[in-house]
Design a protein around this motif. Structure first.
Motif, PDB file in Angstrom:
ATOM      1  N   SER A   1       0.859  -1.187   0.000  1.00  0.00           N
ATOM      2  CA  SER A   1       0.000   0.000   0.000  1.00  0.00           C
ATOM      3  C   SER A   1       0.890   1.230   0.000  1.00  0.00           C
ATOM      4  O   SER A   1       1.802   1.342   0.819  1.00  0.00           O
ATOM      5  CB  SER A   1      -0.902  -0.006   1.240  1.00  0.00           C
ATOM      6  OG  SER A   1      -1.792   1.093   1.241  1.00  0.00           O
TER       7      SER A   1
ATOM      8  N   THR B   1      -6.879  -2.301  -2.555  1.00  0.00           N
ATOM      9  CA  THR B   1      -5.708  -1.618  -3.110  1.00  0.00           C
ATOM     10  C   THR B   1      -5.808  -1.473  -4.625  1.00  0.00           C
ATOM     11  O   THR B   1      -5.285  -0.513  -5.199  1.00  0.00           O
ATOM     12  CB  THR B   1      -4.422  -2.361  -2.731  1.00  0.00           C
ATOM     13  OG1 THR B   1      -4.528  -3.750  -3.104  1.00  0.00           O
ATOM     14  CG2 THR B   1      -4.159  -2.270  -1.227  1.00  0.00           C
TER      15      THR B   1
ATOM     16  N   ALA C   1      -6.240   2.780   0.489  1.00  0.00           N
ATOM     17  CA  ALA C   1      -5.174   2.322   1.373  1.00  0.00           C
ATOM     18  C   ALA C   1      -5.558   0.994   2.009  1.00  0.00           C
ATOM     19  O   ALA C   1      -6.743   0.719   2.257  1.00  0.00           O
ATOM     20  CB  ALA C   1      -4.910   3.360   2.462  1.00  0.00           C
ATOM     21  N   ALA C   2      -4.563   0.157   2.256  1.00  0.00           N
ATOM     22  CA  ALA C   2      -4.821  -1.121   2.926  1.00  0.00           C
ATOM     23  C   ALA C   2      -5.339  -0.879   4.341  1.00  0.00           C
ATOM     24  O   ALA C   2      -5.028   0.136   4.962  1.00  0.00           O
ATOM     25  CB  ALA C   2      -3.538  -1.944   2.966  1.00  0.00           C
TER      26      ALA C   2
ATOM     27  N   GLU D   1      -8.096  -7.133   0.660  1.00  0.00           N
ATOM     28  CA  GLU D   1      -7.026  -6.162   0.492  1.00  0.00           C
ATOM     29  C   GLU D   1      -6.627  -6.020  -0.975  1.00  0.00           C
ATOM     30  O   GLU D   1      -6.239  -4.929  -1.417  1.00  0.00           O
ATOM     31  CB  GLU D   1      -5.817  -6.551   1.350  1.00  0.00           C
ATOM     32  CG  GLU D   1      -6.085  -6.529   2.847  1.00  0.00           C
ATOM     33  CD  GLU D   1      -6.670  -5.205   3.333  1.00  0.00           C
ATOM     34  OE1 GLU D   1      -6.237  -4.144   2.832  1.00  0.00           O
ATOM     35  OE2 GLU D   1      -7.570  -5.231   4.202  1.00  0.00           O
TER      36      GLU D   1
ATOM     37  N   GLU E   1       3.087  -0.392  -6.494  1.00  0.00           N
ATOM     38  CA  GLU E   1       2.619   0.662  -5.589  1.00  0.00           C
ATOM     39  C   GLU E   1       1.504   0.182  -4.680  1.00  0.00           C
ATOM     40  O   GLU E   1       1.369   0.657  -3.552  1.00  0.00           O
ATOM     41  CB  GLU E   1       2.149   1.871  -6.397  1.00  0.00           C
ATOM     42  CG  GLU E   1       3.283   2.652  -7.040  1.00  0.00           C
ATOM     43  CD  GLU E   1       4.193   3.300  -6.011  1.00  0.00           C
ATOM     44  OE1 GLU E   1       3.669   3.873  -5.026  1.00  0.00           O
ATOM     45  OE2 GLU E   1       5.427   3.224  -6.172  1.00  0.00           O
ATOM     46  N   GLY E   2       0.674  -0.727  -5.180  1.00  0.00           N
ATOM     47  CA  GLY E   2      -0.431  -1.221  -4.370  1.00  0.00           C
ATOM     48  C   GLY E   2      -0.918  -2.544  -4.893  1.00  0.00           C
ATOM     49  O   GLY E   2      -1.005  -2.747  -6.104  1.00  0.00           O
TER      50      GLY E   2
END
Length: 403
Positions: free
Chosen positions: A204, A305, A310-311, A301, A257-258
């Motif tokens: 995240s 994400t 955000a996580a 999650e 990034e996520g």
């Protein structure tokens, strides 16, 4: 305001369920005809013959949208991630770029980036066809592992011990299947290992927000007809720190990034070697394994994400040792299989998820994610776990007849 989400998917039902039931989105699914039966009439489905055909996917989605916008493009499958990244670039939506998706799905590109970042990986070469290894065998040391440069679940993955073995393989049905899989081939030197591991994490904001390392009960290659599975490493295991360190380095090297990651590692006499890392939840029991261990839901999650959020990681303390066991399949029509009740009678077994019953047909293609059933255990220590796995093996029976 509701988001519009294009899901590039195959058979991952959990991703579809979460997007429909727990996230406020308008959902469109891009998939192939063989998966169409998995979606009901309440889901808008767009079909393409091959989800890896970038141009056809783009044209088909553009027509189906009829002027509507897309806010996010998501894919929980290995085969769908590159086309999802291509569609993100085309429609201008946020998320993993084409370069990042390619690095996480193309094993050759992945290994180049990992090696350049100082991460230990097996030596390998890229081949346009498996027979090219005969010309380039001097570049590697036998034995060699051949596999598609893009793929998952150990599909079309084979150990080749020498040049004569390679010639026999090339003339076999397995060699023909690898040649026809539709991808270039990665030839890698076989890694002699003391154990095989995996690490599952959540990324995240470009940082690893959560990760849990596990060890397979035994290395998978060449053993898919045997009892398998994995166990989370205890907090005091001396290998935890190094596995977590390599996971962070791999995420940074590939630029995620996520998202959610599933990394495979081999422990050798010289230390750990990274096999590969994917930016999607692990299959065949891994998600439920992690959820039972510490309460973190990797599918939630992943969706969160993937939508740019955000996580939300709130792990609970682990309760001892958590493991899951795969029951190996055999091709044919099932005549008899151990019922869940017999496994539940074994101490420390907490849940049994049987996937087949009498009368079902098991296909000939076996992958690392193929299973007759999954058994989840919680034990006080590894010694007890070994005993429980032996009990499961003794109870397990599967009888099949030719189809």
């Amino acid at each position: 305001m509701r988001k519009s989400v294009l899901l590039v998917n195959g058979g991952k039902r959990e991703a579809t369920r979460l997007l429909k039931e727990e996230f406020p989105v308008d959902l469109i699914v891009l998939t192939e005809p063989r998966f169409a039966h998995l979606y009901d009439e309440t889901t808008e489905v767009v079909l393409v013959d091959d989800v890896e055909d970038l141009q056809t996917a783009r044209d088909t989605v553009l027509t189906a949208l009829s002027g509507r916008d897309v806010d996010h493009v998501v894919s929980p499958t290995e085969r769908g991630q590159v086309v999802a990244a291509f569609l993100r670039a085309y429609f201008g939506t946020p998320g993993a770029s084409f370069e990042v998706a390619h690095a996480f799905t193309n094993k050759y590109s992945m290994k180049l980036k990992l090696r350049r970042s100082g991460i230990p990986v097996a030596s390998g070469i890229l081949l346009t066809a498996p027979e090219k290894l005969l010309e380039r065998q001097s570049e590697l040391t036998w034995p060699v592992v051949l596999k598609p440069v893009v793929g998952s679940g150990s599909a079309y993955t084979h150990r080749i011990d020498c040049a004569d073995d390679l010639r026999r393989f090339l003339d076999s049905p397995e060699g023909a299947a690898l040649r026809a899989c539709g991808h270039a081939v990665l030839a890698e030197e076989f890694v002699a290992m003391e154990g095989e591991y995996h690490c599952d994490g959540v990324v995240s904001g470009g940082e690893v927000a959560f990760a849990v390392p596990s060890r397979y009960l035994q290395p998978l290659l060449g053993r898919l007809d045997q009892i398998s599975g994995s166990v989370t490493l205890p907090e005091d295991d001396p290998d935890r720190e190094e596995i977590l360190r390599l996971h962070v380095l791999a995420v940074k090297a590939l630029g995620l990034e996520g998202g959610v990651t599933h990394m495979e590692l081999f422990k050798t006499e010289r230390g750990f070697v990274v096999g590969e890392i994917a930016c999607r939840p692990g299959g065949a029991g891994v998600v439920d394994h992690v959820r039972r261990h510490c309460g973190v839901d990797l599918w939630r999650e992943f969706i969160r994400t993937s939508l740019g959020e955000a996580a939300r990681i709130v792990p609970r303390p682990a309760r001892g040792i958590t493991a899951h066991v795969h029951l190996p399949p055999a091709p044919g029509r099932v005549v008899d299989v151990t019922p869940a009740e017999e496994f539940m009678a074994i101490p420390d077994v907490k849940e049994v998820d049987m996937r087949v019953c009498a009368g079902d047909v098991i296909g000939p293609e076996v992958r690392s994610s193929s299973t007759v059933g999954l058994i989840y255990l919680e034990t006080p220590d590894l010694a007890v776990l070994d005993s429980r796995v032996k009990e499961i093996a003794e109870v397990y029976r599967l009888s099949v007849e030719p189809v």
